[in-house]
Scaffold this motif. Structure first.
Motif, PDB file in Angstrom:
ATOM      1  N   LYS A   1       2.800  -4.164   3.937  1.00 30.34           N
ATOM      2  CA  LYS A   1       1.657  -3.582   3.222  1.00 30.34           C
ATOM      3  C   LYS A   1       1.958  -3.439   1.730  1.00 30.34           C
ATOM      4  CE  LYS A   1      -1.227  -0.900   6.394  1.00 30.34           C
ATOM      5  NZ  LYS A   1      -1.782   0.448   6.640  1.00 30.34           N
ATOM      6  N   GLU A   2       3.188  -3.123   1.415  1.00 27.68           N
ATOM      7  CA  GLU A   2       3.565  -3.009   0.001  1.00 27.68           C
ATOM      8  C   GLU A   2       3.445  -4.356  -0.697  1.00 27.68           C
ATOM      9  OE1 GLU A   2       7.409  -1.243  -0.061  1.00 27.68           O
ATOM     10  OE2 GLU A   2       6.711   0.725   0.638  1.00 27.68           O
ATOM     11  N   GLN A   3       3.794  -5.434   0.018  1.00 26.02           N
ATOM     12  CA  GLN A   3       3.645  -6.775  -0.549  1.00 26.02           C
ATOM     13  C   GLN A   3       2.175  -7.142  -0.695  1.00 26.02           C
ATOM     14  OE1 GLN A   3       6.095  -9.843   1.283  1.00 26.02           O
ATOM     15  NE2 GLN A   3       7.634  -8.337   1.855  1.00 26.02           N
ATOM     16  N   ILE A   4       1.375  -6.776   0.306  1.00 26.57           N
ATOM     17  CA  ILE A   4      -0.063  -7.032   0.226  1.00 26.57           C
ATOM     18  C   ILE A   4      -0.669  -6.259  -0.942  1.00 26.57           C
ATOM     19  CG2 ILE A   4      -2.279  -6.694   1.413  1.00 26.57           C
ATOM     20  CD1 ILE A   4      -0.690  -7.131   4.064  1.00 26.57           C
TER      21      ILE A   4
ATOM     22  N   ALA B   1      -2.724   2.635  -5.528  1.00 26.23           N
ATOM     23  CA  ALA B   1      -2.363   2.067  -6.825  1.00 26.23           C
ATOM     24  C   ALA B   1      -3.522   2.301  -7.786  1.00 26.23           C
ATOM     25  CB  ALA B   1      -2.071   0.579  -6.729  1.00 26.23           C
ATOM     26  N   VAL B   2      -3.185   2.388  -9.072  1.00 23.90           N
ATOM     27  CA  VAL B   2      -4.205   2.510 -10.117  1.00 23.90           C
ATOM     28  C   VAL B   2      -3.872   1.465 -11.179  1.00 23.90           C
ATOM     29  CG1 VAL B   2      -5.306   4.005 -11.814  1.00 23.90           C
ATOM     30  CG2 VAL B   2      -4.428   4.979  -9.673  1.00 23.90           C
ATOM     31  N   VAL B   3      -4.867   0.626 -11.482  1.00 22.89           N
ATOM     32  CA  VAL B   3      -4.679  -0.467 -12.433  1.00 22.89           C
ATOM     33  C   VAL B   3      -5.660  -0.289 -13.589  1.00 22.89           C
ATOM     34  CG1 VAL B   3      -4.678  -2.967 -12.767  1.00 22.89           C
ATOM     35  CG2 VAL B   3      -3.991  -1.999 -10.554  1.00 22.89           C
ATOM     36  N   ASN B   4      -5.122   0.073 -14.738  1.00 24.58           N
ATOM     37  CA  ASN B   4      -5.957   0.312 -15.920  1.00 24.58           C
ATOM     38  C   ASN B   4      -7.096   1.277 -15.607  1.00 24.58           C
ATOM     39  OD1 ASN B   4      -4.474  -1.454 -17.621  1.00 24.58           O
ATOM     40  ND2 ASN B   4      -5.576  -3.214 -16.780  1.00 24.58           N
ATOM     41  N   GLY B   5      -6.758   2.312 -14.828  1.00 21.30           N
ATOM     42  CA  GLY B   5      -7.730   3.341 -14.501  1.00 21.30           C
ATOM     43  C   GLY B   5      -8.577   3.057 -13.280  1.00 21.30           C
ATOM     44  N   GLU B   6      -8.455   1.875 -12.700  1.00 20.24           N
ATOM     45  CA  GLU B   6      -9.250   1.496 -11.530  1.00 20.24           C
ATOM     46  C   GLU B   6      -8.395   1.622 -10.270  1.00 20.24           C
ATOM     47  OE1 GLU B   6     -12.094  -2.243 -10.079  1.00 20.24           O
ATOM     48  OE2 GLU B   6     -11.233  -2.197 -12.098  1.00 20.24           O
ATOM     49  N   LYS B   7      -8.916   2.345  -9.268  1.00 18.08           N
ATOM     50  CA  LYS B   7      -8.153   2.642  -8.058  1.00 18.08           C
ATOM     51  C   LYS B   7      -8.199   1.505  -7.037  1.00 18.08           C
ATOM     52  CE  LYS B   7      -9.853   6.411  -6.390  1.00 18.08           C
ATOM     53  NZ  LYS B   7      -9.951   7.636  -5.538  1.00 18.08           N
TER      54      LYS B   7
ATOM     55  N   ASP C   1       0.864  -5.461  -3.687  1.00 20.01           N
ATOM     56  CA  ASP C   1       1.234  -6.177  -4.915  1.00 20.01           C
ATOM     57  C   ASP C   1       0.254  -7.313  -5.196  1.00 20.01           C
ATOM     58  OD1 ASP C   1       3.422  -4.627  -5.547  1.00 20.01           O
ATOM     59  OD2 ASP C   1       4.847  -5.888  -4.466  1.00 20.01           O
ATOM     60  N   ASN C   2      -0.141  -8.032  -4.143  1.00 17.75           N
ATOM     61  CA  ASN C   2      -1.114  -9.108  -4.308  1.00 17.75           C
ATOM     62  C   ASN C   2      -2.472  -8.569  -4.734  1.00 17.75           C
ATOM     63  OD1 ASN C   2       0.725 -11.106  -3.569  1.00 17.75           O
ATOM     64  ND2 ASN C   2       0.195 -10.986  -1.395  1.00 17.75           N
TER      65      ASN C   2
END
Length: 341
Positions: free
Chosen positions: A86-89, A39-45, A91-92
């Motif tokens: 793992k997908e739920q983790i 996942a990438v969140v605002n450019g942070e991996k 998301d957290n």
């Protein structure tokens, strides 16, 4: 009594299990897989490695090993469950990263020194609780599991950081929440049944069916005068009560063992009244209240502080959830579930 030393040992074993799994993965796949973004969140991996080292993933793998054995990775059911969990983790983890980024933006991020200090305090407490403060026994336990105290501490740092970021965000968002006397009085007047001297009681019967249409047919039969007991024995899906005419006995009005929607419908009934169809997690119910015992309501002055605390908690939770939802909506988030290993 729960054996805390066994829990502690199991926790160590879970960590080692995942560590071994991780080593095996590195041998079989390029190191880049571990560092690939899930996942990438605002450019942070967020990387595979971070996901696999998350305490929730460690617990998940330990449970998989316990249920499916050491070869859980070759079990189709196990791998499917692990991937879903793992997908739920993940998301957290995304939510936690959004919160951390927002805490930095608002300049309320707990300092690394405080986080490290608090993590160490928890470890020291663990040493005292499980090993009577004996450092050598603690180190020996770690050594037996192939762990260093630093690796163990790193896990606590991650947990403490998440907790303290959430606390900082919560305090920042809710510092101006005020509950007025008017709000307290309005809540009291609408919920007097929650503040009786003793919990109100009601004797209930019910008929459980699968669909609303089935429930409406039951209600129609009862409205025409058929016996509740007879209809219950004929059509109710609740095998525990149908042969007793749907009798549930006498229960408290605040009994949390029953579905909340069921209880809301039951509490609304007067003695002798039969409900319209009520949906719960189990299906559709027709409920009859055969007896109701009510107790005096406490004075507002006796429960005012309790109501205030409840309303403050509800208001804070609502505000925090709304803000987090909005922050996640505003964030640029890219999930790459296909990269999860």
């Amino acid at each position: 009594m729960i054996n805390k030393r066994k829990i502690f040992s199991a926790f160590f074993a879970a960590v080692v299990a995942v560590s071994i799994s991780g080593c095996s993965m590195i041998q079989k796949t390029p190191e880049a897989i571990a560092n690939s973004a899930v996942a990438v969140v605002n450019g942070e991996k967020i990387t595979n490695d971070q996901l696999n080292k998350d305490p929730n993933t460690i617990q998940l793998i330990a449970q998989a090993k316990q249920q499916y054995g050491d070869n859980y990775s070759s079990n189709e059911e196990a791998t499917s469950i692990i991937k879903s969990q793992k997908e739920q983790i993940l998301d957290n983890m995304i939510t936690q990263l959004v919160l951390s980024q927002k805490a930095k933006e608002l300049n309320i991020m707990p300092s690394d020194s405080k986080i490290n200090s608090d993590a160490q305090a928890q470890i020291d407490k663990m040493k005292k609780q499980y090993f009577s403060g004996d450092e050598s026994k603690f180190e020996a336990a770690l050594s037996q599991q192939g762990l260093t105290e630093k690796a163990f501490k790193d896990m606590y740092i991650s947990q403490v950081k998440s907790q303290e970021v959430q606390e900082s965000i919560s305090q920042y968002l809710t510092k101006n929440i005020k509950i007025t006397d008017k709000q307290i009085e309005e809540y009291y007047n609408k919920n007097k049944d929650k503040y009786t001297e003793l919990p109100n009681k009601m004797t209930l019967k019910h008929i459980l069916v699968k669909t609303k249409a089935d429930a409406q047919k039951v209600k129609s039969r009862l409205d025409k005068g058929e016996s509740f007991d007879t209809v219950a024995k004929e059509v109710s899906q609740d095998t525990a009560t149908k042969n007793k005419g749907g009798d549930l006995g006498t229960i408290k009005a605040n009994d949390t063992n029953y579905d909340s929607q069921f209880m809301a419908g039951a509490n609304a009934l007067k003695e002798g009244q039969i409900s319209d169809p009520i949906q719960s997690n189990f299906g559709w119910h027709i409920i009859k209240c055969t007896k109701k015992i009510t107790y005096p309501v406490k004075k507002l002055s006796e429960v005012k502080s309790t109501i205030k605390t409840q309303l403050e908690s509800d208001s804070k939770t609502k505000l925090i959830n709304e803000k987090i939802t909005q922050w996640k909506k505003d964030a640029k988030i890219t999930k790459k579930e296909k990269n999860i290993q």
